[in-house]
Write a protein that holds these residues in place. Structure first.
Motif: not given
Length: 280
Positions: A15, A17, A54, A62, A64, A116, A120
């Protein structure tokens, strides 16, 4: 507080950012969102990334990301670096766009891929920008739910397969799963600032272990690729020097400096050759 170490290996899931400098916007108009997605698409192609989810917010994003080749840092340098250049050129500005380096959390794919991804997609809801993720345009939601055709760098089937093999039914179950995530905490399970997984997962991925090999059997076949050829092999098989340079760079196995050393060129010259090749 010291910065957490980077852990990179084939098949790792993160993940990621990255925030705007001083929390300033990193997208000033709708075209900037498209500009970023274009750079992301090229980064995925160049570094063989798989994006599972995303969301692009106003002053941060963010992602993934799964890395079949274990190359998160290299790809992030391109993603943030190239977008900054394009953004600054477009808006006639200079300087840093992002606040420090990106943050990456290593995720246990078996246990946390869905959670996750849900986290997001719910970012605009938590920010009280929209009531549901269906109302937000700049995320992977419309692609996962079938409202739009997914680009080749975004994988949706691995997510939907967790909810059944019939796409329509799987989509409806996935929507319900996401809606049920509103208000549910995620990062209470975070360990050592950078691991989201069990104690066993953390101990098996500590930086002092051999992390060269990873399980990538679930990565879509289109995202797998063979080990790059040697630079001499690219040189011998390509119709011209420039074609060899472009092929070697696109393999993801060599930096521009390494290619330049082999062909006795400055890396800036290699960069220009690659840039011309990408627009031809």
């Amino acid at each position: 507080m010291s910065r957490p170490l980077r852990v990179e290996y084939a098949g790792a899931l993160y993940h990621v950012t990255s925030r705007g400098n001083a929390r300033q916007p990193i997208y000033l108009d709708e075209a900037d969102f498209d500009l970023f997605l274009g750079v992301l698409a090229e980064t995925c192609r160049r570094f063989n990334w798989v994006i599972h989810s995303y969301c692009l917010m106003t002053n941060h994003y963010h992602l993934l990301i799964e890395t079949p080749d274990g190359n998160l840092s290299k790809g992030m340098r391109q993603l943030n670096g190239v977008y900054t250049q394009k953004f600054n050129r477009k808006h006639n500005r200079v300087g840093h766009l992002y606040q420090g380096r990106y943050k990456a959390i290593l995720v246990d794919k078996e246990a946390y891929l869905l959670e996750v991804g849900r986290y997001i997609l719910l970012n605009p809801v938590r920010a009280i920008m929209v009531d549901t993720p269906n109302e937000y345009e700049w995320s992977s939601w419309p692609f996962i739910t079938g409202l739009k055709e997914a680009p080749d760098w975004l994988t949706v089937d691995q997510t939907l397969l967790q909810f059944g093999r019939q796409r329509n039914k799987a989509v409806e179950k996935y929507k319900q799963f996401v809606y049920e995530g509103v208000g549910k905490p995620l990062w209470t399970s975070l360990k050592q600032q950078m691991y989201l997984g069990s104690e066993e997962f953390v101990s098996s991925h500590l930086p002092n272990l051999d992390l060269e090999e990873g399980d990538i059997k679930e990565v879509p076949a289109k995202q797998r690729r063979a080990k790059p050829l040697s630079l001499k092999e690219y040189q011998d098989s390509a119709p011209s020097r420039n074609d060899a340079i472009i092929a070697a760079f696109n393999s993801g196995g060599y930096t521009q400096k390494q290619i330049g050393n082999h062909f006795d060129l400055h890396y800036s010259r290699v960069s220009r050759i690659v840039a011309r090749g990408s627009t031809s």
